[in-house]
Design an enzyme around this catalytic site. Structure first.
Site, mmCIF file in Angstrom:
data_model
loop_
_atom_site.group_PDB
_atom_site.id
_atom_site.type_symbol
_atom_site.label_atom_id
_atom_site.label_comp_id
_atom_site.label_asym_id
_atom_site.label_seq_id
_atom_site.Cartn_x
_atom_site.Cartn_y
_atom_site.Cartn_z
ATOM 1 C CB THR A 72 -26.845 -30.526 -11.976
ATOM 2 O OG1 THR A 72 -27.158 -30.026 -13.261
ATOM 3 C CG2 THR A 72 -28.019 -31.309 -11.480
ATOM 4 C CB SER A 122 -19.593 -27.265 -15.247
ATOM 5 O OG SER A 122 -20.181 -28.364 -16.215
ATOM 6 C CB THR A 144 -22.646 -33.718 -15.928
ATOM 7 O OG1 THR A 144 -23.810 -33.116 -16.382
ATOM 8 C CG2 THR A 144 -23.231 -34.447 -14.528
ATOM 9 C CG ASP A 145 -23.289 -29.628 -19.024
ATOM 10 O OD1 ASP A 145 -23.681 -30.500 -19.142
ATOM 11 O OD2 ASP A 145 -24.097 -28.592 -19.035
HETATM 12 N N1 ASP Z 1 -25.283 -27.577 -16.720
HETATM 13 C C1 ASP Z 1 -24.938 -28.382 -15.649
HETATM 14 C C2 ASP Z 1 -23.487 -28.338 -15.348
HETATM 15 O O1 ASP Z 1 -22.849 -28.887 -15.756
HETATM 16 C C3 ASP Z 1 -25.260 -29.819 -15.814
HETATM 17 C C4 ASP Z 1 -24.817 -30.763 -14.666
HETATM 18 O O2 ASP Z 1 -24.060 -30.582 -13.766
HETATM 19 O O3 ASP Z 1 -25.302 -32.023 -14.784
HETATM 20 O O4 ASP Z 1 -23.122 -27.425 -14.192
#
Ligand code: ASP
Length: 315
Positions: free
Chosen positions: A16, A62, A95-96
Site C-alpha cells: 500500500t 503483500s 502490511t499484510d
Molecule cells: N494488501 C496490502 C499489502 O499488504 C496492504 C498494505 O500494504 O497495507 O500489500
C-alpha cells in the site's frame, strides 16, 4: 569503534505504501504496488540530503507474497549488507504479510546492521498518506549507529521483526509486538530506545538456496468448536510436510482434530502447536504429544517450520 558508513539502500517490494487510488479520499478501494521505489523516495524532501540508493526487488501486494520474492529479497539484502559503505537497509513492504517476511529475514540473516521494514496503511495518493513519514523514520533508524537486526518501523514505533504483528485492519497505528512491546520510538526525528536491539544466530542464505518449487509444503490448520480431523487427514494423504495448528488458549486442541494430528505426526508430518491468543506463547507441559511452537504467532511458526525443514534437507 562506531562505523562511519552512511549509505542507506532502500529496497522496494510494493504494498500500500506504493499504492494509488482514483480519489484521494478513497482509503480502501485502491491498488497496492503501483509506484516505483525511486518515485516514493523522490517525493520526500527530508530524504534529498541523505546518501541513498534505491532498488526495486519486486512490485506485489503483500497478500500475494511468495517464496521467490523472499529468496530474491534475502539475497539482495545480504549483498548490500556486505558493502562497507552501507549503514543499513530499508525495505518497503505491504502490511499484510510484513510480519512473515520480517521473521524470515531475521532468522536467515540476523544482521549486525539494521534492516528496517516499513509500510503504510494508506496509499500514496491518500489525504492521510502515512508512507512518507514511515519511510523517513525508517531511514533514520537504518542510519542509527549501533542499531542491528531486522526491525519494523510503523507509526513512529520500532519493533523487532521477529515479534511484530499486524493487529488492526484499518488504523494507521496497526502493528504491535504483544507483551514484548516496541524496541524504540521515533519522535520528531529522534530515536528513543526502550530495549536492546535484536540478536540471534543467522541460518544463512544457504537455508533458502533450493529452487522455490521444491520448498516444503507447510500448512496452518485451526482448532475451534466442532473441529474435526478431515482436513488434516486429506492434507496428509496429499503430501503435506508440516502442519502448524492454531490451537486454543495455551496450545489446547479439540480431541477429534488432535487424533488426526497425531496420525499425521506418526506418518512423518512435522506438527507444531501455536495459539490463536493475541498475546503470550504456548508453554510446554510434560505430557505434550505435539511440540509447542516457539515463534509468537501461527504465521511466524509456519515460517520457522519451513526454515527447519529446508535446513534439515541440507544437513
Ligand atoms: N494488501 C496490502 C499489502 O499488504 C496492504 C498494505 O500494504 O497495507 O500489500
Amino acid at each position: 569503534m562506531q562505523s562511519k558508513a552512511k549509505q542507506v539502500v532502500i529496497l522496494g517490494t510494493g504494498g500500500t505504501i506504493a499504492g494509488t487510488a482514483a480519489q484521494a479520499a478513497d482509503t480502501v478501494g485502491y491498488r497496492a504496488a503501483q509506484l516505483g521505489i525511486a518515485s516514493l523516495v523522490e517525493a520526500i524532501p527530508g530524504l534529498l540530503a541523505c546518501p541513498l540508493e534505491t532498488e526495486q526487488v519486486a512490485q506485489v501486494d503483500s497478500k500475494d507474497m511468495g517464496f521467490s520474492v523472499w529468496q530474491a529479497l534475502a539475497r539482495r539484502i545480504a549483498h548490500h549488507l556486505a558493502r562497507e559503505e552501507v549503514a543499513g537497509i530499508v525495505v518497503t513492504h505491504g502490511t499484510d504479510t510484513l510480519e512473515e517476511t520480517g521473521y524470515l529475514l531475521q532468522r536467515l540473516l540476523a544482521p549486525a546492521k539494521p534492516v528496517v521494514l516499513t509500510a503504510a496503511m494508506r496509499p500514496a495518493s491518500a489525504l492521510q498518506a502515512d508512507g512518507p513519514q514511515n519511510l523517513l523514520d525508517a531511514v533514520l533508524v537504518a542510519r542509527e549507529p549501533g542499531a542491528r537486526g531486522v526491525l519494523a518501523l510503523l507509526a513512529g514505533a520500532v519493533h523487532s521483526a521477529a515479534e511484530v504483528r499486524k493487529s488492526h485492519t484499518y488504523r494507521l497505528d496497526a502493528f504491535c509486538s504483544g507483551d514484548a512491546g516496541p524496541l524504540a520510538y521515533v519522535e520528531a526525528g529522534q530515536l528513543r530506545r526502550l530495549r536492546d536491539w535484536p540478536q540471534g544466530e543467522a541460518l544463512g542464505l544457504q537455508a533458502v538456496a533450493a529452487d522455490v518449487a521444491d520448498w516444503p509444503w507447510v500448512e496452518i490448520v485451526s482448532s475451534h468448536s466442532g473441529a474435526d480431523g478431515r482436513a488434516v487427514r486429506a492434507l496428509t494423504r496429499i503430501g503435506v510436510q508440516g502442519l502448524v495448528v492454531t490451537a486454543t488458549g495455551n496450545g489446547t486442541v479439540h480431541e477429534d482434530l488432535e487424533a488426526a494430528l497425531l496420525e499425521a505426526q506418526a506418518a512423518g508430518v512435522r506438527v507444531w502447536r501455536s495459539t490463536r491468543c493475541a498475546e503470550g506463547r504456548v508453554l510446554p507441559r510434560p505430557d505434550d504429544m505435539l511440540p509447542a511452537a516457539q515463534a509468537g504467532t501461527p504465521y511466524k511458526a509456519r515460517v520457522e517450520l519451513l526454515l527447519q525443514l529446508l535446513s534439515a534437507r541440507g544437513a
